[in-house]
Write an enzyme that holds these catalytic residues in place. Structure first.
Site, PDB file in Angstrom:
ATOM      1  N   ARG A  69       0.823  -1.199   0.000  1.00  0.00           N
ATOM      2  CA  ARG A  69       0.000   0.000   0.000  1.00  0.00           C
ATOM      3  C   ARG A  69       0.866   1.262   0.000  1.00  0.00           C
ATOM      4  O   ARG A  69       0.393   2.334  -0.356  1.00  0.00           O
ATOM      5  CB  ARG A  69      -0.909   0.016   1.235  1.00  0.00           C
ATOM      6  CG  ARG A  69      -2.015  -1.003   1.218  1.00  0.00           C
ATOM      7  CD  ARG A  69      -3.220  -0.480   0.486  1.00  0.00           C
ATOM      8  NE  ARG A  69      -3.732   0.765   1.089  1.00  0.00           N
ATOM      9  CZ  ARG A  69      -4.567   1.585   0.466  1.00  0.00           C
ATOM     10  NH1 ARG A  69      -4.948   1.324  -0.775  1.00  0.00           N
ATOM     11  NH2 ARG A  69      -5.005   2.671   1.078  1.00  0.00           N
TER      12      ARG A  69
ATOM     13  N   PHE B  34      -1.452   5.579  11.152  1.00  0.00           N
ATOM     14  CA  PHE B  34      -2.066   4.428  10.504  1.00  0.00           C
ATOM     15  C   PHE B  34      -1.376   4.077   9.179  1.00  0.00           C
ATOM     16  O   PHE B  34      -0.742   3.043   9.071  1.00  0.00           O
ATOM     17  CB  PHE B  34      -3.567   4.677  10.300  1.00  0.00           C
ATOM     18  CG  PHE B  34      -4.337   4.664  11.574  1.00  0.00           C
ATOM     19  CD1 PHE B  34      -4.916   3.503  12.042  1.00  0.00           C
ATOM     20  CD2 PHE B  34      -4.455   5.819  12.336  1.00  0.00           C
ATOM     21  CE1 PHE B  34      -5.612   3.480  13.232  1.00  0.00           C
ATOM     22  CE2 PHE B  34      -5.156   5.808  13.532  1.00  0.00           C
ATOM     23  CZ  PHE B  34      -5.736   4.632  13.987  1.00  0.00           C
ATOM     24  N   GLU B  35      -1.492   4.933   8.185  1.00  0.00           N
ATOM     25  CA  GLU B  35      -0.943   4.603   6.869  1.00  0.00           C
ATOM     26  C   GLU B  35      -0.088   5.775   6.388  1.00  0.00           C
ATOM     27  O   GLU B  35      -0.591   6.745   5.829  1.00  0.00           O
ATOM     28  CB  GLU B  35      -2.071   4.314   5.877  1.00  0.00           C
ATOM     29  CG  GLU B  35      -1.586   3.617   4.623  1.00  0.00           C
ATOM     30  CD  GLU B  35      -2.725   3.088   3.780  1.00  0.00           C
ATOM     31  OE1 GLU B  35      -2.805   1.865   3.594  1.00  0.00           O
ATOM     32  OE2 GLU B  35      -3.539   3.904   3.317  1.00  0.00           O
ATOM     33  N   HIS B  36       1.182   5.657   6.637  1.00  0.00           N
ATOM     34  CA  HIS B  36       2.122   6.743   6.409  1.00  0.00           C
ATOM     35  C   HIS B  36       3.234   6.235   5.497  1.00  0.00           C
ATOM     36  O   HIS B  36       3.975   5.332   5.866  1.00  0.00           O
ATOM     37  CB  HIS B  36       2.686   7.218   7.749  1.00  0.00           C
ATOM     38  CG  HIS B  36       3.547   8.428   7.650  1.00  0.00           C
ATOM     39  ND1 HIS B  36       4.218   8.953   8.729  1.00  0.00           N
ATOM     40  CD2 HIS B  36       3.859   9.231   6.596  1.00  0.00           C
ATOM     41  CE1 HIS B  36       4.889  10.016   8.354  1.00  0.00           C
ATOM     42  NE2 HIS B  36       4.689  10.204   7.066  1.00  0.00           N
TER      43      HIS B  36
END
Length: 548
Positions: free
Chosen positions: A357, A380-382
């Site tokens: 991702r 979270f999504e870095h």
């Protein structure tokens, strides 16, 4: 001679084991993925990274973990023909409660394959596994007491048997040691020697009062009597190179020499001499250590039936340590790496077990494509990939190709400690859609967490762009090049803010400085940036660790 630290840069909470002629150290990785670093040596002086075993979602998912949460204090042992790794995943670390979940994985070889985890408990952190001579296994950990007030909610060291057959803890939980008046007793490791059980603990917190304490008992369950000298190791009250020494583990060489590895830090020279002590400013308020907590080693004398002592005398750490093992160096890392099919071993990312991702090594051959995800403040999504800063002075460079569609899309070179401590040289777009270069800087100013713009955005032509930074102690300078010579941006940023001690917000004291590359797209469209190379060049010597 061994030069300390042996694992420079962010490598805290060492756990060491010898298997034949090979030595392995496991260290904490906190929110960085994959989890746990394991280094290998044959001479205790030269080390190379061999694996990060927690590499899939079944073993570890840290999305949402706070800064300096995640993997705390792993314990690596070897028994019954296999490796045993105990670790904690800390989901909450602020306030009265801690959510700290402890697990066990095993492997037939250090490179794996590592098993899916066995859940153990959540009563505290710093778990370790003791293999007794009768074959029984015992889990130790500090226990967290949320009912206590003040800074010490450490309820002592507890022990419970682990059943290999049932793959779970069994029997009563026993409190075996409550520590000394220094308090904050944690980091237990247990050893059997000369008819005694020796319990090694860390005390005083992981700041400048940190210490290593030992106790012993004839019976496994105690009572454990504290060493009359109390602290076998501490840098408390000293002004030497190595500070904050504590959280240790012990290993014996093939010929019976005894060594202790421990965490430490090296404050910047510019901050080391600032006033501390009674009536003055506390050391944690003035000293700053961008490299974070590192791993050092000390030689011990351990006479039969006695408590061990540092071989050089006293209880303060030594900068250099003698060793009789034959030298076994590893090839040095090349300063410049390219992205031609594999992520360089020195690099990690944050929290998520789904790296596809965040980045791709195949979408554009020869380049690392990073997909812009959530903001630099995300837990979270870095999409950030970085390596440890291992020297107090260094230079770093990268080549980036990015066509930002608007100001919500930005990418570049970043000096990173956590979500509220970073300096970021970013390629983005202005309000008219023109490509520009700017700086985002969040210098440990929680709770405001202001992101400042210390420069007027610089217009950029199309095409590849080189970004660079030069760090000299507590000063960072950014530069860039489109063609021809490098252009310095003309600003000096505070690199000491990218450190354990700086700031007063969450996540302010457990990891260390990284330098890396990243992309962000707060629009949610996942627009990418391509990076074709990365250079990290230490400038002031000192020990380096091989990554392959």
């Amino acid at each position: 001679m061994i030069q300390n630290p042996i694992l420079p840069g962010f490598n805290p909470d060492p756990s060491i084991v010898r298997v034949g002629d090979d030595y392995y150290i496991a260290t904490s990785t906190f929110e960085w993925y994959p989890g746990v670093q394991i280094h290998h040596s044959r001479d205790l002086a030269n080390w190379r990274l061999v694996t990060r075993p927690l590499s899939r979602a079944a073993q570890l998912d840290m999305r949402g973990d706070p800064d300096s949460g995640g993997i705390w204090a792993p314990c690596l042992t070897h028994a019954d023909g296999m490796f045993w790794l105990i670790y904690t995943d800390v989901k909450r670390r602020d306030g009265a409660w801690k959510d700290s979940h402890n697990y066990l994985v095993t492997a037939p070889a250090i490179e794996g394959p590592w098993s899916d985890p066995v859940y153990l408990n959540s009563s505290g952190f710093d778990p370790s596994l003791f293999h007794d001579e009768d074959g029984r296994k015992w889990l130790l950990n500090m226990i967290w007491d949320h009912n206590r007030t003040g800074g010490d909610r450490f309820g002592g060291i507890v022990m419970q048997e682990y059943s290999v057959e049932d793959r779970r803890l069994t029997g009563p939980v026993r409190t075996i040691y409550r520590g000394t008046d220094l308090k904050l007793t944690e980091g237990p490791h247990l050893y059997r020697r000369d008819g005694w059980y020796y319990l090694l603990t860390a005390e005083g917190g992981t700041g400048y009062d940190h210490a290593v304490t030992m106790a012993r008992a004839k019976d496994l369950f105690g009572p454990y009597e504290t060493d009359p000298a109390k602290h076998i190791l501490t840098a408390r009250g000293t002004d030497g190179l190595l500070q904050r020494c504590g959280h240790a583990d012990i290993v014996e060489t093939q010929d019976g020499q005894v060594y202790m590895v421990h965490l430490c830090s090296r404050p910047l020279d510019e901050t080391r001499a600032l006033p501390v002590g009674d009536g003055g400013i506390h050391a944690d308020d003035v000293r700053r250590s961008p490299l974070g907590r590192e791993t050092a080693i000390q030689r011990l004398d351990w006479p039969t039936g006695e408590f061990p002592r540092l071989a050089h005398g006293g209880n303060a750490p030594a900068d250099t340590v003698p060793c009789d093992l034959p030298p076994h160096p590893f090839p040095e890392d090349a300063p410049r790496v390219t992205f031609d099919g594999a992520l360089p071993p020195a690099f990690q990312w944050l929290r998520t077990p789904q790296p596809d991702r965040l980045f791709s090594l195949t979408d554009r051959p020869g380049a690392l494509r990073i997909f812009g995800r959530e903001s630099p403040g995300s837990a979270f999504e870095h999409a950030l990939l970085a390596r440890r800063q291992t020297a107090l002075s260094f230079r770093a460079e990268t080549t980036i190709e990015v066509d930002p569609g608007d100001y919500q899309h930005f990418a570049g070179l970043i000096a990173w400690y956590g979500r509220f401590k970073f300096h970021y040289l970013a390629v983005t777009a202005d309000e008219d859609g023109r490509r520009v270069l700017t700086v985002f800087s969040c210098a440990a100013d929680w709770p405001d967490a202001r992101v400042t713009y210390p420069i007027t955005p610089v217009p950029l032509p199309d095409g590849p762009l080189q970004l660079g930074c030069d760090v000299d102690g507590m000063t960072l300078r950014f530069r860039y090049r489109t063609d021809g010579d490098w252009t310095d941006l003309g600003i000096a940023l505070d690199q000491s803010a990218i450190s354990d001690e700086a700031g007063n917000g969450p996540g302010s004291n457990f990891t260390g400085a990284f330098i890396g590359i990243c992309a962000h797209d707060t629009s949610g469209r996942g627009r990418h940036a391509d990076f074709t190379d990365f250079t990290y060049q230490p400038l002031n010597g000192g020990p380096q660790v091989s990554h392959g």
